[in-house]
Design a protein around this motif. Structure first.
Motif, PDB file in Angstrom:
ATOM      1  N   ASP A 168      88.969  48.670  27.760  1.00  0.00           N
ATOM      2  CA  ASP A 168      90.201  49.342  27.347  1.00  0.00           C
ATOM      3  C   ASP A 168      91.350  48.329  27.381  1.00  0.00           C
ATOM      4  O   ASP A 168      91.380  47.455  28.256  1.00  0.00           O
ATOM      5  CB  ASP A 168      90.536  50.497  28.284  1.00  0.00           C
ATOM      6  CG  ASP A 168      89.601  51.680  28.110  1.00  0.00           C
ATOM      7  OD1 ASP A 168      88.768  51.653  27.178  1.00  0.00           O
ATOM      8  OD2 ASP A 168      89.696  52.629  28.906  1.00  0.00           O
ATOM      9  N   ALA A 169      92.287  48.460  26.475  1.00  0.00           N
ATOM     10  CA  ALA A 169      93.438  47.546  26.459  1.00  0.00           C
ATOM     11  C   ALA A 169      94.175  47.564  27.793  1.00  0.00           C
ATOM     12  O   ALA A 169      94.635  46.530  28.271  1.00  0.00           O
ATOM     13  CB  ALA A 169      94.384  47.925  25.325  1.00  0.00           C
ATOM     14  N   SER A 170      94.258  48.746  28.406  1.00  0.00           N
ATOM     15  CA  SER A 170      94.961  48.870  29.683  1.00  0.00           C
ATOM     16  C   SER A 170      94.229  48.162  30.823  1.00  0.00           C
ATOM     17  O   SER A 170      94.825  47.858  31.852  1.00  0.00           O
ATOM     18  CB  SER A 170      95.155  50.339  30.037  1.00  0.00           C
ATOM     19  OG  SER A 170      93.904  50.994  30.133  1.00  0.00           O
ATOM     20  N   GLU A 171      92.928  47.899  30.645  1.00  0.00           N
ATOM     21  CA  GLU A 171      92.122  47.251  31.687  1.00  0.00           C
ATOM     22  C   GLU A 171      91.859  45.778  31.389  1.00  0.00           C
ATOM     23  O   GLU A 171      91.175  45.105  32.166  1.00  0.00           O
ATOM     24  CB  GLU A 171      90.782  47.985  31.827  1.00  0.00           C
ATOM     25  CG  GLU A 171      90.901  49.449  32.235  1.00  0.00           C
ATOM     26  CD  GLU A 171      91.544  49.604  33.603  1.00  0.00           C
ATOM     27  OE1 GLU A 171      91.256  48.750  34.479  1.00  0.00           O
ATOM     28  OE2 GLU A 171      92.328  50.548  33.800  1.00  0.00           O
ATOM     29  N   PHE A 172      92.401  45.279  30.300  1.00  0.00           N
ATOM     30  CA  PHE A 172      92.124  43.909  29.875  1.00  0.00           C
ATOM     31  C   PHE A 172      92.569  42.892  30.931  1.00  0.00           C
ATOM     32  O   PHE A 172      91.838  41.963  31.286  1.00  0.00           O
ATOM     33  CB  PHE A 172      92.807  43.656  28.538  1.00  0.00           C
ATOM     34  CG  PHE A 172      92.448  42.360  27.863  1.00  0.00           C
ATOM     35  CD1 PHE A 172      91.407  41.564  28.310  1.00  0.00           C
ATOM     36  CD2 PHE A 172      93.174  41.933  26.750  1.00  0.00           C
ATOM     37  CE1 PHE A 172      91.087  40.370  27.667  1.00  0.00           C
ATOM     38  CE2 PHE A 172      92.867  40.742  26.110  1.00  0.00           C
ATOM     39  CZ  PHE A 172      91.826  39.965  26.566  1.00  0.00           C
ATOM     40  N   SER A 173      93.768  43.047  31.460  1.00  0.00           N
ATOM     41  CA  SER A 173      94.276  42.101  32.470  1.00  0.00           C
ATOM     42  C   SER A 173      93.392  42.088  33.704  1.00  0.00           C
ATOM     43  O   SER A 173      93.083  41.015  34.256  1.00  0.00           O
ATOM     44  CB  SER A 173      95.712  42.460  32.858  1.00  0.00           C
ATOM     45  OG  SER A 173      96.614  42.200  31.802  1.00  0.00           O
ATOM     46  N   ALA A 174      92.968  43.259  34.152  1.00  0.00           N
ATOM     47  CA  ALA A 174      92.101  43.349  35.339  1.00  0.00           C
ATOM     48  C   ALA A 174      90.752  42.702  35.064  1.00  0.00           C
ATOM     49  O   ALA A 174      90.172  42.043  35.951  1.00  0.00           O
ATOM     50  CB  ALA A 174      91.924  44.810  35.747  1.00  0.00           C
ATOM     51  N   TRP A 175      90.247  42.875  33.855  1.00  0.00           N
ATOM     52  CA  TRP A 175      88.961  42.267  33.488  1.00  0.00           C
ATOM     53  C   TRP A 175      89.058  40.742  33.539  1.00  0.00           C
ATOM     54  O   TRP A 175      88.161  40.065  34.052  1.00  0.00           O
ATOM     55  CB  TRP A 175      88.560  42.724  32.090  1.00  0.00           C
ATOM     56  CG  TRP A 175      87.254  42.180  31.623  1.00  0.00           C
ATOM     57  CD1 TRP A 175      86.002  42.651  31.905  1.00  0.00           C
ATOM     58  CD2 TRP A 175      87.052  41.030  30.771  1.00  0.00           C
ATOM     59  NE1 TRP A 175      85.043  41.886  31.289  1.00  0.00           N
ATOM     60  CE2 TRP A 175      85.664  40.878  30.589  1.00  0.00           C
ATOM     61  CE3 TRP A 175      87.925  40.139  30.145  1.00  0.00           C
ATOM     62  CZ2 TRP A 175      85.119  39.862  29.803  1.00  0.00           C
ATOM     63  CZ3 TRP A 175      87.379  39.118  29.369  1.00  0.00           C
ATOM     64  CH2 TRP A 175      85.994  38.991  29.207  1.00  0.00           C
ATOM     65  N   LEU A 176      90.153  40.189  33.053  1.00  0.00           N
ATOM     66  CA  LEU A 176      90.351  38.741  33.111  1.00  0.00           C
ATOM     67  C   LEU A 176      90.436  38.254  34.553  1.00  0.00           C
ATOM     68  O   LEU A 176      89.856  37.230  34.918  1.00  0.00           O
ATOM     69  CB  LEU A 176      91.627  38.353  32.367  1.00  0.00           C
ATOM     70  CG  LEU A 176      91.614  38.434  30.843  1.00  0.00           C
ATOM     71  CD1 LEU A 176      93.001  38.130  30.298  1.00  0.00           C
ATOM     72  CD2 LEU A 176      90.595  37.477  30.249  1.00  0.00           C
TER      73      LEU A 176
END
Length: 307
Positions: A227-235
């Motif tokens: 999800d776009a909202s979870e992209f930063s956390a994934w990185l």
């Protein structure tokens, strides 16, 4: 030459050598985006045949040619990059008018797609000279091919290529607003040092899916959809995810249910359990079942609050 490509050169000659390659033409040649084996036989033959190779970086191109066993003197390589493309095009045009065959390659992938080459081709064609495409690798279509857009029921598979967004925060935010309103998938490219800023900029897209292609075709290739909202956390979960080159696919937004769909759902929910109503509504309207399910929950909540 790498021994693994010795047979490829002979295969290129056998497969492409009898074809016609007119003089005075610009050959726009796609090269691998990472894995050297992703070169076409026709590209190998043409790169060995041409009188001159215009290229984004002469040192990079010379290294690639040597890996394939193609011997070109330094004088046969002409630098044509984003800083001199307009001026260098005149040198290419002069060579073409002399009847030379000239190839153009960027550092990776298909020239003119985010890379230099488009201005060169435009000027060559404006002079009535011919530009011949040799198709091959492209990070754009490579990323789209594994995003699974149609299989997920997201749109019709069409996409818009935006390339690199602005490095300026305000302009980048405005570009993301435009992406949010785009009904089709959007393909972006990004450098590793700017990826965290891009992830933060895309966060307002919320549940909209983002397929991240990292180091495509290379040894440490990674493809993930978040999800776009979870992209930063994934990185942030793995430091290696900030390394390499990136192609990203912003999936289409889930289609909102129409008023007619709401009417169908409301009638079915009066007679059937929620899951059965959603399944039948999907069969009737052709809308994605997940979107209808979410809408049905809202409708039920609304009717409950009214009671």
């Amino acid at each position: 030459m790498s021994a693994s490509f010795s047979s490829a050169i002979q295969a290129a000659k056998d497969a492409a050598g009898e074809q016609h390659y007119p003089q005075g033409c610009l050959y726009v040649v796609a090269t691998p985006i990472g894995n050297l084996a992703d070169i076409t036989l026709r590209a190998l033959h043409v790169l060995g045949l041409v009188d001159c190779i215009a290229c984004e970086d002469t040192r990079h191109t010379q290294q690639m040619l040597r890996a394939y066993g193609i011997d070109k003197a330094g004088a046969a390589l002409l630098a044509v990059h984003q800083h001199n493309e307009t001026e260098a095009a005149q040198t290419v045009i002069a060579r073409l008018r002399e009847g030379q065959r000239v190839a153009y390659v960027s550092d990776a992938g298909t020239p003119g797609v985010s890379d230099p080459g488009a201005r060169l081709v435009a000027q060559v064609r404006a002079q009535g000279l011919r530009a011949i495409p040799l198709p091959g690798a492209s990070s754009v279509v490579t990323a789209i091919s594994v995003a699974g857009l149609v299989a997920a029921g997201e749109g019709h598979g069409g996409f818009v290529f935006r390339g690199f967004l602005s490095s300026k925060a305000t302009e980048r935010a405005n570009e993301v607003v435009a992406i949010a309103a785009q009904p089709d998938a959007v393909v972006l490219l990004e450098a590793p040092h700017r990826l965290e800023a891009l992830a933060k900029a895309l966060a307002p897209l919320g549940a909209r899916k983002v397929t991240v292609g990292r180091e495509l075709t290379k040894q440490f290739e990674e493809v993930a959809t978040v999800d776009a909202s979870e992209f930063s956390a994934w990185l942030a979960a793995d430091a290696n995810r900030l390394r390499g080159e990136f192609a990203l696919v912003i999936h289409p937004a889930a289609a909102a249910a129409s008023t007619a769909d709401d009417r169908v759902l409301s009638l079915l929910l009066e007679q059937l359990p929620l899951k059965s109503a959603v399944k039948l509504a999907a069969d009737i309207t052709g809308e994605p079942r997940n979107a209808l399910y979410e809408r049905a929950l809202l409708l039920k909540q609304g009717s409950t609050s009214e009671d």
